[in-house]
Each structure stands twice: as structure tokens, then as C-alpha cells.
Design an enzyme around this catalytic site. Structure first.
Site, PDB file in Angstrom:
ATOM      1  CB  ALA A 251       1.497   0.262   6.193  1.00 43.50           C
TER       2      ALA A 251
ATOM      3  NE  ARG B 169      10.316   6.021   8.254  1.00 48.08           N
ATOM      4  CZ  ARG B 169       9.348   5.774   7.364  1.00 48.08           C
ATOM      5  NH1 ARG B 169       9.469   4.743   6.531  1.00 48.08           N
ATOM      6  NH2 ARG B 169       8.295   6.547   7.303  1.00 48.08           N
TER       7      ARG B 169
ATOM      8  CG  ASN C 271       8.239  -2.222   0.286  1.00 49.78           C
ATOM      9  OD1 ASN C 271       7.707  -2.362   1.389  1.00 49.78           O
ATOM     10  ND2 ASN C 271       8.853  -1.112  -0.078  1.00 49.78           N
TER      11      ASN C 271
ATOM     12  CE1 TYR D 290       9.084   4.915   2.699  1.00 47.52           C
ATOM     13  CE2 TYR D 290       7.503   6.714   2.769  1.00 47.52           C
ATOM     14  CZ  TYR D 290       8.006   5.553   3.301  1.00 47.52           C
ATOM     15  OH  TYR D 290       7.449   5.023   4.436  1.00 47.52           O
TER      16      TYR D 290
ATOM     17  CG  HIS E   7       5.293  -2.088  10.245  1.00 49.66           C
ATOM     18  ND1 HIS E   7       6.615  -2.500  10.308  1.00 49.66           N
ATOM     19  CD2 HIS E   7       5.262  -1.090   9.307  1.00 49.66           C
ATOM     20  CE1 HIS E   7       7.346  -1.765   9.462  1.00 49.66           C
ATOM     21  NE2 HIS E   7       6.540  -0.909   8.844  1.00 49.66           N
TER      22      HIS E   7
ATOM     23  CG  HIS F  90      11.027  -2.529   4.424  1.00 42.71           C
ATOM     24  ND1 HIS F  90       9.668  -2.397   4.294  1.00 42.71           N
ATOM     25  CD2 HIS F  90      11.248  -3.701   5.051  1.00 42.71           C
ATOM     26  CE1 HIS F  90       9.084  -3.449   4.842  1.00 42.71           C
ATOM     27  NE2 HIS F  90      10.013  -4.255   5.304  1.00 42.71           N
TER      28      HIS F  90
ATOM     29  N   PRO G 131       0.794  -1.227   0.000  1.00 41.88           N
ATOM     30  CG  PRO G 131      -0.102  -1.086   2.136  1.00 41.88           C
ATOM     31  CD  PRO G 131       0.550  -2.043   1.193  1.00 41.88           C
ATOM     32  CG  ASN G 132      -0.131   4.314   1.383  1.00 45.22           C
ATOM     33  OD1 ASN G 132      -1.135   4.845   0.932  1.00 45.22           O
ATOM     34  ND2 ASN G 132      -0.108   3.764   2.588  1.00 45.22           N
TER      35      ASN G 132
ATOM     36  NE  ARG H 117       4.041   6.517   1.652  1.00 43.45           N
ATOM     37  CZ  ARG H 117       4.327   5.307   2.050  1.00 43.45           C
ATOM     38  NH1 ARG H 117       4.718   4.396   1.189  1.00 43.45           N
ATOM     39  NH2 ARG H 117       4.218   4.988   3.324  1.00 43.45           N
TER      40      ARG H 117
ATOM     41  CD  GLU I 150       9.756  -7.666   5.254  1.00 44.47           C
ATOM     42  OE1 GLU I 150       9.047  -8.675   5.415  1.00 44.47           O
ATOM     43  OE2 GLU I 150       9.991  -6.852   6.167  1.00 44.47           O
TER      44      GLU I 150
HETATM   45  C1  DQA Z   1       8.266   0.936   3.733  1.00 44.96           C
HETATM   46  C2  DQA Z   1       8.396   1.136   5.240  1.00 44.96           C
HETATM   47  C3  DQA Z   1       7.044   0.973   5.916  1.00 44.96           C
HETATM   48  O1  DQA Z   1       7.168   1.199   7.321  1.00 44.96           O
HETATM   49  C4  DQA Z   1       6.047   1.972   5.367  1.00 44.96           C
HETATM   50  O2  DQA Z   1       4.765   1.751   5.939  1.00 44.96           O
HETATM   51  C5  DQA Z   1       5.983   1.971   3.898  1.00 44.96           C
HETATM   52  C6  DQA Z   1       7.211   1.850   3.125  1.00 44.96           C
HETATM   53  C7  DQA Z   1       9.603   1.216   3.013  1.00 44.96           C
HETATM   54  O3  DQA Z   1       9.727   0.778   1.870  1.00 44.96           O
HETATM   55  O4  DQA Z   1      10.485   1.885   3.560  1.00 44.96           O
HETATM   56  O5  DQA Z   1       4.926   2.183   3.302  1.00 44.96           O
HETATM   57  O6  DQA Z   1       7.924  -0.408   3.480  1.00 44.96           O
END
Ligand code: DQA
Length: 147
Positions: free
Chosen positions: A76, A106, A73, A22, A79, A99, A9-10, A17, A97
Site C-alpha cells: 500500500a 484495480r 513490493n 493475491y 501509492h 506487485h 505492509p499486509n 489475505r 518494484e
Molecule cells: C500490492 C498492490 C497494492 O495496491 C496493495 O496495497 C498491496 C499489494 C500487490 O502486490 O499487488 O498490498 O502491492
């Protein structure tokens, strides 16, 4: 060899964003770099993004029998999602995985990953380069059984 790359997501909003966290690169540009790296490594890659947990679970299971490994990836959902942990573990596909940010630098709620324990490895903190490192590691693992 075929690799599924999944973005949670996102991540479709990359570029707009929180660029200070990022970066400015869009998901399309990142996917393009992944596809080029896959091509250079002589493997096929397919990129998929969803904002929906259930859709990500279903896409993982659909990869069984058509893909050899997954780069993921979970954003969110990293977590929060027992469902994605169970899907990664249950589908049996080796998963790395990724990120973009170093989540350990963070907020405390980002320090725990429910999904990493179902993966063969985790790469974080190197921005989009992390996907390319994951690709290299996953292809090596699939070719030689390492990691
Ligand atoms: C993320 C880290 C996550 O905590 C966050 O919710 C994201 C992006 C990263 O790629 O750094 O959406 O996965």
C-alpha cells in the site's frame, strides 16, 4: 552479489489475505522460492517484511554497502509514500518494484506508484512469479548494466 528482498505492509498475511486477489501462497513459501532461485543464479538473497514505513526506510539505508540491489513490493505504501521514494532514490541501490496483482486493473487509487519512478523497473500481475522475474532482471542488470 547480494540482493535484499523487501515486502511491505499486509504481505505477511499472504495466503489468508484476499486470496482471490493475491492467491493462496504464503510469504514463507514465496521467500523460499526466491531463495532457491537466487541460489540457482549464484547470488545471495535476504528477505525482509515490515508493516511499518519507517522500518522499511531504515532497512533500505542499512543495505547500502552490504547489498548490491533490491527487489521491493512496497504494497500500500506504493501509492502514498514519498519517504520510500526518497529512500530508494537516495540510497542509490538499483531497485525493482514488484506487485503480485496488476494494480492498473484495480481501484483508481492503485493506479499511481510514487515509488516506481525511483526504481530501474517494475513487474506486476504475475503473482509470486514476479519476484523471480525481478530477480532475473536485477541480476542481469547488475552483471551487465542493462535495463
Ligand atoms: C500490492 C498492490 C497494492 O495496491 C496493495 O496495497 C498491496 C499489494 C500487490 O502486490 O499487488 O498490498 O502491492
Amino acid at each position: 552479489m547480494r540482493i535484499l528482498v523487501m515486502h511491505g505492509p499486509n504481505l505477511d498475511m499472504l495466503g489468508k489475505r484476499e486470496p482471490e486477489v493475491y492467491g493462496h501462497e504464503t510469504i514463507n513459501s514465496i521467500n523460499q522460492r526466491i531463495l532457491e532461485a537466487a541460489d540457482a543464479a549464484g547470488v545471495e538473497a535476504e528477505c525482509f517484511q515490515s508493516n511499518d514505513e519507517g522500518t522499511l526506510v531504515s532497512r533500505l539505508w542499512q543495505a547500502v554497502g552490504t547489498c548490491d540491489g533490491v527487489i521491493f513490493n512496497p504494497a500500500a505504501y506504493t501509492h502514498t509514500s514519498v519517504a520510500l521514494h526518497d529512500a530508494i532514490k537516495g540510497c542509490g541501490l538499483p531497485c525493482v518494484e514488484v506487485h503480485l496483482s496488476n494494480t492498473h486493473r484495480r481501484e483508481a487509487f492503485r493506479h499511481v506508484s510514487l515509488t516506481a519512478g525511483a526504481c530501474i523497473g517494475q513487474i506486476m500481475g504475475f503473482g509470486a512469479t514476479g519476484y523471480l522475474l525481478a530477480l532475473q532482471g536485477l541480476v542481469d542488470y547488475l552483471k551487465g548494466g542493462r535495463a
